[in-house]
Design an enzyme around this catalytic site. Structure first.
Site, mmCIF file in Angstrom:
data_model
loop_
_atom_site.group_PDB
_atom_site.id
_atom_site.type_symbol
_atom_site.label_atom_id
_atom_site.label_comp_id
_atom_site.label_asym_id
_atom_site.label_seq_id
_atom_site.Cartn_x
_atom_site.Cartn_y
_atom_site.Cartn_z
ATOM 1 N N THR A 98 0.873 -1.070 0.132
ATOM 2 C CA THR A 98 0.156 -0.050 0.226
ATOM 3 C C THR A 98 0.869 0.835 0.180
ATOM 4 O O THR A 98 0.737 2.463 -1.061
ATOM 5 C CB THR A 98 -1.054 0.189 1.237
ATOM 6 O OG1 THR A 98 -1.750 -0.985 0.818
ATOM 7 C CG2 THR A 98 -1.787 1.569 1.367
ATOM 8 N N THR A 132 4.268 10.981 8.370
ATOM 9 C CA THR A 132 4.394 11.320 9.402
ATOM 10 C C THR A 132 6.172 11.417 9.663
ATOM 11 O O THR A 132 6.672 11.409 8.733
ATOM 12 C CB THR A 132 3.852 9.630 10.213
ATOM 13 O OG1 THR A 132 4.267 9.272 10.633
ATOM 14 C CG2 THR A 132 5.239 8.707 9.083
ATOM 15 N N ASP A 133 5.418 11.766 11.097
ATOM 16 C CA ASP A 133 6.861 12.394 11.883
ATOM 17 C C ASP A 133 7.518 10.862 11.847
ATOM 18 O O ASP A 133 9.104 10.908 12.451
ATOM 19 C CB ASP A 133 6.546 12.996 12.979
ATOM 20 C CG ASP A 133 6.256 12.185 13.755
ATOM 21 O OD1 ASP A 133 5.532 10.968 13.562
ATOM 22 O OD2 ASP A 133 5.694 12.612 15.269
ATOM 23 N N GLU A 134 7.266 9.656 11.917
ATOM 24 C CA GLU A 134 7.947 8.351 12.015
ATOM 25 C C GLU A 134 9.329 8.111 11.501
ATOM 26 O O GLU A 134 10.011 7.392 11.203
ATOM 27 C CB GLU A 134 7.127 7.440 12.631
ATOM 28 C CG GLU A 134 6.401 7.532 13.462
ATOM 29 C CD GLU A 134 5.391 6.441 13.873
ATOM 30 O OE1 GLU A 134 6.412 5.157 13.857
ATOM 31 O OE2 GLU A 134 4.373 6.607 13.937
ATOM 32 N N TYR A 158 6.486 0.387 8.933
ATOM 33 C CA TYR A 158 5.533 1.063 9.110
ATOM 34 C C TYR A 158 6.490 2.282 8.733
ATOM 35 O O TYR A 158 6.264 3.021 7.563
ATOM 36 C CB TYR A 158 5.012 0.910 9.816
ATOM 37 C CG TYR A 158 3.897 2.796 9.683
ATOM 38 C CD1 TYR A 158 2.964 3.114 8.541
ATOM 39 C CD2 TYR A 158 4.347 4.085 11.361
ATOM 40 C CE1 TYR A 158 2.181 4.968 8.934
ATOM 41 C CE2 TYR A 158 3.953 4.782 10.643
ATOM 42 C CZ TYR A 158 2.985 5.345 9.718
ATOM 43 O OH TYR A 158 3.126 6.434 9.711
ATOM 44 N N LYS A 162 6.314 4.352 4.545
ATOM 45 C CA LYS A 162 6.596 5.898 4.559
ATOM 46 C C LYS A 162 7.511 6.486 4.086
ATOM 47 O O LYS A 162 7.330 7.584 2.988
ATOM 48 C CB LYS A 162 5.549 6.616 6.072
ATOM 49 C CG LYS A 162 4.679 5.499 6.592
ATOM 50 C CD LYS A 162 3.024 6.106 5.154
ATOM 51 C CE LYS A 162 3.292 7.725 5.131
ATOM 52 N NZ LYS A 162 2.535 8.292 3.940
ATOM 53 N N ARG A 288 6.742 -2.969 22.966
ATOM 54 C CA ARG A 288 6.952 -3.439 21.996
ATOM 55 C C ARG A 288 8.169 -3.310 21.257
ATOM 56 O O ARG A 288 9.013 -2.764 21.422
ATOM 57 C CB ARG A 288 6.154 -2.014 20.482
ATOM 58 C CG ARG A 288 6.995 -0.675 20.446
ATOM 59 C CD ARG A 288 6.378 -0.292 19.426
ATOM 60 N NE ARG A 288 5.183 -0.319 19.068
ATOM 61 C CZ ARG A 288 4.415 0.526 18.925
ATOM 62 N NH1 ARG A 288 5.180 1.739 19.046
ATOM 63 N NH2 ARG A 288 3.131 0.802 18.262
#
Length: 358
Positions: A98, A132-134, A158, A162, A288
């Site tokens: 995606t 995203t800031d990630e 993830y 991105k 996590r």
């Protein structure tokens, strides 16, 4: 006409609802309706003639090309993404499909469409990519917040997916002249937030007396942005952002996860009291893998160049959010389906509780 991808998800649906409350300009809303896409989010506009919903995948090149030919949008606002870190750890392939391949397909369609426009149409067209800031990785406790010039250092499947999509958007601007804009936001919260993420999950668990498990020591820091403020910032970037630029969107609200959970508990103690404090439900569970310690956004560029700053403080935004969930318990029950419960058990059962997601 604008085309919105992922407009039945959390941020996308808030954007569509806000847009139609402020503008007469129609919206074509494309969403695959995966687990986090929810038509109930859009109930108020499903019969609005300005809202045209299409169920479909951004990876479907023929569908995208057909929508662009048919509706001739002046802008594409790309919200569609797999966005949950824990899900990316369990199943990274969907995130690549995606976030990377889907964005590539969308960019290719946008490039062909942009090339078919007349001079005025090409000058007016925008492709706005919501990220995203990630992608920037993790900050130490005394590091300055992420700026638009911060080097990318993603730490999860993830955030890596991105980051890849951000790079593709940048490349399509510099290589093909596609008029792109990119926004990188901090953690959103507010209405219609799927209850696998920290704030809605804790509200839902607290209201049913379930444990409120917090990863690790609870001291991971996030910058919190009310979703209505995020939508306002995106509208402003679409309106006046410089083509090819990136704008960081943040709330100037750094909080540890434990602070957020305690704040929610205290608000619920006042609005939905139980025997004892909701804080008594807080438990600590195994962290996590690769959990980033701190995110913080420097949003001064957006304020300096475009005059945007958040309207909500964390206190005002979180109170609105809790009240929304109290007023919409039917919505929460509808999204907490059997499939959702199965996922929660898969991801969090072995940690010793229902989980926390930030």
């Amino acid at each position: 006409m604008i085309l919105v991808t992922g407009g039945a998800g959390f941020i996308g649906s808030n954007f569509v609802l806000n847009w139609l409350s402020l503008h007469d300009e129609p919206v074509v809303n494309l969403d695959k309706l995966t687990y986090a896409g929810n038509l109930n989010n859009l109930a108020g506009v499903m019969h609005d003639q300005r809202h045209h919903f299409v169920q479909g995948d951004i990876g479907d090149a023929a569908l995208i090309a057909d929508l662009l030919r048919q509706h001739r949008p002046r802008a594409i606002l790309h919200f569609a993404a797999e966005s949950h870190v824990d899900r990316s750890i369990h199943g990274p392939a969907e995130f690549i499909a995606t976030n990377v391949n889907g964005t590539f397909t969308l960019l290719e369609a946008a490039r062909a469409y942009h090339g078919s426009l007349d001079d005025a149409g090409r000058a007016a067209f925008r492709f706005l990519h919501v990220s995203t800031d990630e992608v920037y990785g993790s900050l130490g406790p005394n590091d300055p917040p992420f700026a638009e010039t911060t080097a990318y250092a993603p730490n999860s499947p993830y955030s890596a997916s991105k980051a890849a999509s951000d790079h593709l958007v940048r490349a399509y601007h510099h290589t093909y002249g596609l008029p792109t804009l990119t926004t990188n936001c901090s953690n959103n919260y507010g209405p219609y937030h799927f209850p696998e993420k920290l704030i809605p999950l804790m509200i839902a668990n607290a209201l049913t007396g379930k444990p409120l498990p917090v990863y690790g020591d609870g001291k991971n820091v996030r910058d919190w942005l009310y979703v209505g403020d995020h939508c306002a910032a995106i509208r402003r970037v679409l309106e006046a952002g410089r083509v090819g630029e990136t704008y960081n969107i943040g709330g100037w609200n750094e909080k540890t996860n434990l602070e957020v959970v305690h704040t929610l508990c205290d608000i619920l103690d006042a609005l939905a009291p139980r025997a004892g404090s909701h804080r008594d439900l807080v438990t600590y569970v195994k962290d996590r893998p690769g959990h980033d310690r701190r995110y913080a956004i420097d949003a001064r560029k957006l304020e300096r160049e475009l005059g945007w700053k958040p309207a909500e403080t964390f206190d005002s935004g979180i109170r609105k959010t809790v009240q929304w969930y109290l007023d919409h318990q039917d919505w929460v029950r509808d999204v907490q389906s059997g499939a959702y419960q199965g996922w929660m058990e898969q991801n969090y059962g072995k940690r010793g509780g229902a989980g926390e997601a930030a």
